[in-house]
Design a protein around this motif. Structure first.
Motif, PDB file in Angstrom:
ATOM      1  N   GLN A   1      59.982  60.908  40.499  1.00 61.26           N
ATOM      2  CA  GLN A   1      59.100  60.640  41.639  1.00 61.26           C
ATOM      3  C   GLN A   1      58.444  59.255  41.487  1.00 61.26           C
ATOM      4  N   ALA A   2      58.013  58.948  40.269  1.00 61.83           N
ATOM      5  CA  ALA A   2      57.367  57.646  40.028  1.00 61.83           C
ATOM      6  C   ALA A   2      58.342  56.505  40.314  1.00 61.83           C
ATOM      7  N   ALA A   3      59.616  56.706  39.944  1.00 55.09           N
ATOM      8  CA  ALA A   3      60.620  55.659  40.183  1.00 55.09           C
ATOM      9  C   ALA A   3      60.842  55.469  41.678  1.00 55.09           C
ATOM     10  N   ARG A   4      60.887  56.587  42.414  1.00 51.96           N
ATOM     11  CA  ARG A   4      61.085  56.494  43.876  1.00 51.96           C
ATOM     12  C   ARG A   4      59.921  55.730  44.513  1.00 51.96           C
TER      13      ARG A   4
ATOM     14  N   ARG B   1      69.177  46.469  25.452  1.00 50.88           N
ATOM     15  CA  ARG B   1      69.062  47.534  26.456  1.00 50.88           C
ATOM     16  C   ARG B   1      67.745  48.289  26.303  1.00 50.88           C
ATOM     17  N   MET B   2      67.325  48.540  25.070  1.00 51.82           N
ATOM     18  CA  MET B   2      66.073  49.274  24.859  1.00 51.82           C
ATOM     19  C   MET B   2      64.862  48.396  25.205  1.00 51.82           C
ATOM     20  N   ARG B   3      64.970  47.082  24.951  1.00 52.52           N
ATOM     21  CA  ARG B   3      63.876  46.182  25.348  1.00 52.52           C
ATOM     22  C   ARG B   3      63.708  46.229  26.867  1.00 52.52           C
ATOM     23  N   ALA B   4      64.862  46.153  27.545  1.00 53.04           N
ATOM     24  CA  ALA B   4      64.815  46.141  29.011  1.00 53.04           C
ATOM     25  C   ALA B   4      64.234  47.455  29.525  1.00 53.04           C
ATOM     26  N   MET B   5      64.660  48.559  28.920  1.00 50.41           N
ATOM     27  CA  MET B   5      64.165  49.864  29.364  1.00 50.41           C
ATOM     28  C   MET B   5      62.657  49.986  29.123  1.00 50.41           C
ATOM     29  N   LEU B   6      62.197  49.571  27.957  1.00 49.39           N
ATOM     30  CA  LEU B   6      60.755  49.670  27.658  1.00 49.39           C
ATOM     31  C   LEU B   6      59.939  48.909  28.703  1.00 49.39           C
ATOM     32  N   MET B   7      60.403  47.709  29.017  1.00 54.33           N
ATOM     33  CA  MET B   7      59.651  46.871  29.965  1.00 54.33           C
ATOM     34  C   MET B   7      59.707  47.465  31.374  1.00 54.33           C
ATOM     35  N   ALA B   8      60.888  47.942  31.761  1.00 54.86           N
ATOM     36  CA  ALA B   8      61.045  48.482  33.112  1.00 54.86           C
ATOM     37  C   ALA B   8      60.230  49.766  33.296  1.00 54.86           C
ATOM     38  N   ILE B   9      60.202  50.595  32.273  1.00 53.31           N
ATOM     39  CA  ILE B   9      59.413  51.838  32.363  1.00 53.31           C
ATOM     40  C   ILE B   9      57.932  51.488  32.549  1.00 53.31           C
ATOM     41  N   ALA B  10      57.461  50.492  31.796  1.00 55.02           N
ATOM     42  CA  ALA B  10      56.049  50.083  31.921  1.00 55.02           C
ATOM     43  C   ALA B  10      55.767  49.578  33.329  1.00 55.02           C
ATOM     44  N   SER B  11      56.708  48.829  33.883  1.00 59.31           N
ATOM     45  CA  SER B  11      56.460  48.180  35.177  1.00 59.31           C
ATOM     46  C   SER B  11      56.651  49.112  36.363  1.00 59.31           C
ATOM     47  N   TYR B  12      57.637  49.999  36.283  1.00 60.16           N
ATOM     48  CA  TYR B  12      57.931  50.842  37.458  1.00 60.16           C
ATOM     49  C   TYR B  12      57.300  52.227  37.324  1.00 60.16           C
ATOM     50  N   GLN B  13      57.821  53.048  36.421  1.00 59.19           N
ATOM     51  CA  GLN B  13      57.294  54.422  36.356  1.00 59.19           C
ATOM     52  C   GLN B  13      55.798  54.430  36.021  1.00 59.19           C
ATOM     53  N   LEU B  14      55.354  53.526  35.129  1.00 60.66           N
ATOM     54  CA  LEU B  14      53.929  53.535  34.748  1.00 60.66           C
ATOM     55  C   LEU B  14      53.113  52.583  35.615  1.00 60.66           C
ATOM     56  N   TRP B  15      53.780  51.779  36.391  1.00 58.36           N
ATOM     57  CA  TRP B  15      53.167  50.870  37.366  1.00 58.36           C
ATOM     58  C   TRP B  15      52.072  49.996  36.737  1.00 58.36           C
ATOM     59  N   LEU B  16      52.397  49.415  35.584  1.00 59.17           N
ATOM     60  CA  LEU B  16      51.452  48.530  34.904  1.00 59.17           C
ATOM     61  C   LEU B  16      51.748  47.086  35.296  1.00 59.17           C
ATOM     62  N   HIS B  17      50.747  46.247  35.322  1.00 63.56           N
ATOM     63  CA  HIS B  17      50.956  44.814  35.536  1.00 63.56           C
ATOM     64  C   HIS B  17      51.815  44.299  34.380  1.00 63.56           C
ATOM     65  N   TRP B  18      52.707  43.338  34.610  1.00 63.09           N
ATOM     66  CA  TRP B  18      53.688  42.949  33.593  1.00 63.09           C
ATOM     67  C   TRP B  18      53.083  42.314  32.342  1.00 63.09           C
ATOM     68  N   ARG B  19      51.883  41.733  32.452  1.00 59.32           N
ATOM     69  CA  ARG B  19      51.470  40.846  31.363  1.00 59.32           C
ATOM     70  C   ARG B  19      51.036  41.577  30.080  1.00 59.32           C
TER      71      ARG B  19
END
Ligand code: FAD
Length: 511
Positions: free
Chosen positions: A450-453, A336-354
């Motif tokens: 706001q970032a998530a929206r 769950r924490m792995r998934a959250m770390l990755m999702a936060i990077a991709s959505y709220q921080l809007w970073l490219h996945w790689r």
């Protein structure tokens, strides 16, 4: 007549088909591991992975010596090692397990097969996971997996005929300077003996309550099996784990709660191979989005400051930062924490996945390319066939670490902050900060809600404008798990991978 048994991610003697086959021939065998210097330069490799492998090699050497032939460890490239052994021992056969790795190991394997063909060396590979080479039809995959898991286990060979000539043994390689120093004080230790001990403690005691305790970072380290690095480097075979879990689960004295836990655990062993099969079928997943049209979702350079703050556990969201720092310290964190770390990077921080994917890969002792690249893409919304999962770092924190125990352990800046304030330290008044501390902790990178929206809207708009049904059908057909026949066309839009692919079926959007 000399057979080389090439060890890669299968560092054991029990249930090792290539070793059993080589030993049964009654001719000299060289058990070989090559420290491939170019591999250790790749951006997803790290010192903690090497540390685990090194201990596993020492353990493997001990096991092999008992049967008469120690492990030969060489350094350089595999084809270079083969050339040397050809000159010194006259190699006639090369036996190994199949490996589904990244592009580098794929190219290396092609070079090895080519070398064997040119030098009249018989090359044979066995499958150790339920991953199928050149799979034509995903519909038959589940059946093939179950058949493989049910095959009888192979005992470790009692006698391994030793080859004459020079054998350097394990002690000879020292600490390779090409692996970057990596401070991971709480890293798991390698070796089959450790893996078997972990499995035994999990099956005897720790698995009770598995389904209920694997999500919270407080309970997960003990409730999860912790077998992942042992599975990734093959110190214990997956089939062995599966069969022991099944036997324990089916035992008439096993309580219903424990049975349920073990069923849930066994389904994860199935996901292990299901995810690796994705990379086997489409090696390009290491570099680009599974749903090819989604690759264009993010363009332009990443915000390096955001990336750095995420990497250093300084986003200002306590559960996110505590998870990153715990992972750095131990080389493991729960799903769950792995998934959250990755999702936060991709959505709220809007970073490219790689870049985030590579950073996490280096931090995971259990790095397994097939699972890792498929999961990082899934948690970044790039598969086109899974529901978007955007995590709210505050709600996750309140739910999974209500008293703030985990946060306090990893964020000394917040050690004095009470439970009701610890999830949102940025809301503390100056007086509260004065009283409880927290002044030195980072302010949030942005307003996470706001970032998530914005992220959800951006992904939704992109899907509407740029994503074709044809490509979604292709992904589903090629990679989707099967609960029934895959539907094509508009119906497929509602059909997603079955929930168990996510590993967090309780989770809804924005949770
Ligand atoms: C972004 C991200 C990256 C990941 N990268 C890796 C990785 O590089 N290597 C890795 O082994 N796992 C990876 N996982 C999957 C999962 O988080 C770990 O397998 C698990 O946390 C390991 O701990 P454990 O052995 O105690 O798991 P347990 O819960 O005890 O599960 C037993 C085994 O089942 C397999 N497994 C469990 N969960 C999953 C899953 N969701 N998908 C596929 N296989 C699973 C693993 O082999 C694991 O060791 C990743 C998950 C995410 C969200």
């Amino acid at each position: 007549m000399t057979t080389v048994v090439w060890f890669k991610r299968d560092l054991r003697t029990r249930d090792h088909a290539p070793l059993a086959a080589a030993a049964s021939l009654g001719e000299p065998v060289i058990p070989l591991y090559v420290i491939e210097e170019d591999y250790w330069q790749l951006p997803d490799t790290s010192g903690r992975q090497w540390g685990f492998i090194r201990a596993s090699l020492e353990d493997l050497d001990r096991q092999l010596r008992k049967a008469g032939s120690g492990l030969l460890v060489m350094r350089g490239s595999m084809t270079g090692a083969l050339k040397q052994l050809q000159a010194s021992h006259g190699v006639t056969r090369l036996f190994c397990h199949q490996e589904t790795g990244g592009q580098w190991t794929f190219d290396r394997d092609k070079a090895v097969v080519g070398w064997c063909a040119e030098n009249q060396v018989e090359f044979r590979e066995w499958s150790q996971f339920g991953v199928v080479r050149r799979l034509k039809n995903r519909n038959v995959w589940d059946k093939a997996w179950t058949e493989l898991m049910r095959q009888p286990l192979l005992e470790a060979p009692g006698v391994i005929p030793k080859a004459c000539g020079p054998q350097s043994g394990v002690g000879g390689y020292g600490s390779p300077a090409f692996v970057f120093p990596d401070n991971c004080p709480d890293r798991q230790t390698g070796g089959s003996a450790r893996g078997e001990k972990l499995l035994a403690s999990f099956l005897e005691r720790r698995c009770v309550g598995y389904q209920y305790n694997i999500s919270s970072p407080n309970t997960a380290p003990r409730a999860c099996s912790r077998l992942s690095p042992h599975i990734a480097y093959g110190t214990v075979s997956l089939r062995d784990i599966y069969q022991q879990a099944k036997t324990t689960g089916n035992h008439r004295n096993t309580l219903p709660r424990k049975k349920k836990s073990l069923t849930s655990f066994r389904s994860r062993l199935h996901w292990h191979c299901h995810f690796i099969q994705k990379l086997e079928d489409e090696p390009a997943l290491e570099f680009r989005a599974m749903h090819r049209e989604m690759e264009a979702l993010k363009t332009g350079p990443d915000d390096t400051e955001r990336l750095q703050r995420w990497q250093e556990g300084q986003t200002g969201w306590p559960l996110v930062d505590a998870s990153m720092r715990a992972l750095k310290h131990s080389g493991w964190i729960n799903f769950r924490m792995r998934a959250m770390l990755m999702a936060i990077a991709s959505y709220q921080l809007w970073l490219h996945w790689r870049d985030p994917a590579l950073h996490l890969a280096r931090l995971f002792t259990d790095f397994e390319p097939g699972i890792h690249y498929s999961q990082t893409q899934m948690q970044s919304g790039l598969t086109g066939i899974n529901a978007l999962r955007i995590y709210n770092p505050v709600l996750q924190s309140q739910k999974l670490d209500p008293e703030g125990e985990f946060i306090r352990r990893w964020l000394p800046e917040l050690a004095g902050v009470p439970g009701d304030m610890i999830h949102t330290p940025w809301l503390m008044t100056p007086t509260q900060k004065e009283r409880y501390g927290g002044n030195t902790y980072a302010s949030p990178v942005c307003d996470h809600e706001q970032a998530a929206r914005l992220a959800r809207k951006a992904v939704g708009d992109f899907r509407k404008q740029h994503v074709s049904q044809r490509e979604t059908d292709r992904v589903l057909q090629r990679h989707g798990s099967r609960k029934g026949p895959v539907q094509k066309g508009p119906k497929a839009a509602g059909q997603r991978e079955s929930r168990d692919d996510t590993g967090n079926s309780q989770l809804s959007l924005f949770e």
